[in-house]
Design a protein around this motif. Sequence first.
Motif, PDB file in Angstrom:
ATOM      1  N   THR A 122      -6.557   4.125   6.771  1.00 27.28           N
ATOM      2  CA  THR A 122      -5.773   2.897   6.637  1.00 27.28           C
ATOM      3  C   THR A 122      -4.427   3.180   5.996  1.00 27.28           C
ATOM      4  OG1 THR A 122      -7.735   1.492   6.487  1.00 27.28           O
ATOM      5  CG2 THR A 122      -5.696   0.610   5.563  1.00 27.28           C
ATOM      6  N   VAL A 123      -4.433   4.035   4.991  1.00 29.68           N
ATOM      7  CA  VAL A 123      -3.172   4.406   4.340  1.00 29.68           C
ATOM      8  C   VAL A 123      -2.218   5.031   5.354  1.00 29.68           C
ATOM      9  CG1 VAL A 123      -2.109   5.961   2.670  1.00 29.68           C
ATOM     10  CG2 VAL A 123      -4.151   4.680   2.027  1.00 29.68           C
TER      11      VAL A 123
ATOM     12  N   ILE B 119       0.839  -1.201   0.000  1.00 31.35           N
ATOM     13  CA  ILE B 119       0.000   0.000   0.000  1.00 31.35           C
ATOM     14  C   ILE B 119       0.871   1.247   0.000  1.00 31.35           C
ATOM     15  CG2 ILE B 119      -1.590   1.367   1.411  1.00 31.35           C
ATOM     16  CD1 ILE B 119      -3.056  -1.178   2.096  1.00 31.35           C
TER      17      ILE B 119
ATOM     18  N   VAL C 115      -8.438   1.510  -0.257  1.00 35.26           N
ATOM     19  CA  VAL C 115      -8.598   1.505   1.203  1.00 35.26           C
ATOM     20  C   VAL C 115      -8.812   2.938   1.648  1.00 35.26           C
ATOM     21  CG1 VAL C 115      -7.196  -0.574   1.552  1.00 35.26           C
ATOM     22  CG2 VAL C 115      -6.102   1.670   1.571  1.00 35.26           C
ATOM     23  N   SER C 116      -9.246   3.105   2.878  1.00 37.50           N
ATOM     24  CA  SER C 116      -9.494   4.448   3.390  1.00 37.50           C
ATOM     25  C   SER C 116      -8.183   5.199   3.629  1.00 37.50           C
ATOM     26  CB  SER C 116     -10.269   4.361   4.706  1.00 37.50           C
ATOM     27  OG  SER C 116      -9.452   3.805   5.721  1.00 37.50           O
ATOM     28  N   GLN C 117      -8.291   6.519   3.683  1.00 38.51           N
ATOM     29  CA  GLN C 117      -7.112   7.333   3.969  1.00 38.51           C
ATOM     30  C   GLN C 117      -6.561   7.028   5.354  1.00 38.51           C
ATOM     31  OE1 GLN C 117      -5.461   9.188   1.848  1.00 38.51           O
ATOM     32  NE2 GLN C 117      -3.925   9.635   3.422  1.00 38.51           N
TER      33      GLN C 117
ATOM     34  N   ARG D 269      -0.890   2.392   7.779  1.00 39.66           N
ATOM     35  CA  ARG D 269       0.114   1.538   7.141  1.00 39.66           C
ATOM     36  C   ARG D 269       1.412   2.301   6.917  1.00 39.66           C
ATOM     37  NH1 ARG D 269      -2.421  -3.128   4.652  1.00 39.66           N
ATOM     38  NH2 ARG D 269      -0.459  -3.507   3.542  1.00 39.66           N
TER      39      ARG D 269
ATOM     40  N   PRO E 105      -4.765   3.272  -3.552  1.00 40.85           N
ATOM     41  CA  PRO E 105      -5.214   1.930  -3.170  1.00 40.85           C
ATOM     42  C   PRO E 105      -6.678   1.957  -2.737  1.00 40.85           C
ATOM     43  CG  PRO E 105      -3.140   2.500  -2.111  1.00 40.85           C
ATOM     44  CD  PRO E 105      -3.677   3.761  -2.704  1.00 40.85           C
TER      45      PRO E 105
END
Length: 231
Positions: free
Chosen positions: A153-154, A137, A149-151, A157, A147
Amino acid sequence: MALRLQTRSSDSSWIEAVWTGTSAGATEMTSVATACWGLVFWERQGTWYAAVTGPETKTDIAPVPEGARFVGIDFAVGTSLRVLPTPALVDGGTQLPDTTRRTFRLAGVRWETPGPDDAEALVDRLVRTGAVVRDPIVTAVRRGHRPPVSQRTVERRFRAATGLTQGAVRQVERVREAAALLAAATPVADVVSRLDYVDEPHLARALRRYVGRTARQLREGAGGPIALDLN
């Protein structure tokens, strides 16, 4: 110069840069903030050393082994050692044991100590054996992708992979670019405009915090040894 550094780019997507250096008469230098972790190897008086270095969030004064020759590998943001997560290395690092001219020990395995032209071969072996990994990611975001996915989550990660926020990485990368431009005699106003700083005082504060130099010092090559290739 008491500390001479040369940096080259790499075709490997796992490597940010490869650098070499020599020290002669320098006992300390100004360290510069960086978003990368790295491996550095050096020889001094016939003895060989190796260390893992971490991202640095600010400038500082760091010791320099006098009369040493260095080879360093800066790894791309989002990569990490499987046995030593990058967040644990932020503003620190660790020296590796049992290093010789030919080999060094990392993650319980002996690897060939690289020369200036061997960085890619070493990194390829580290990747193939799983010793060095990367977050897909974070890699996708760094390449300009979004990606699914939510911000939130970004960001989570990103922190887990690098020990830094995306904003911190952008600030560090931007000020390092600013330092290179100023050292190349680019006018301060042009640097402010090109890199979207609010104004010159904002740039000056960033330089003090992350580089440890003023714009004038960078332009004149003043301030003593610095851990940045400005040639």
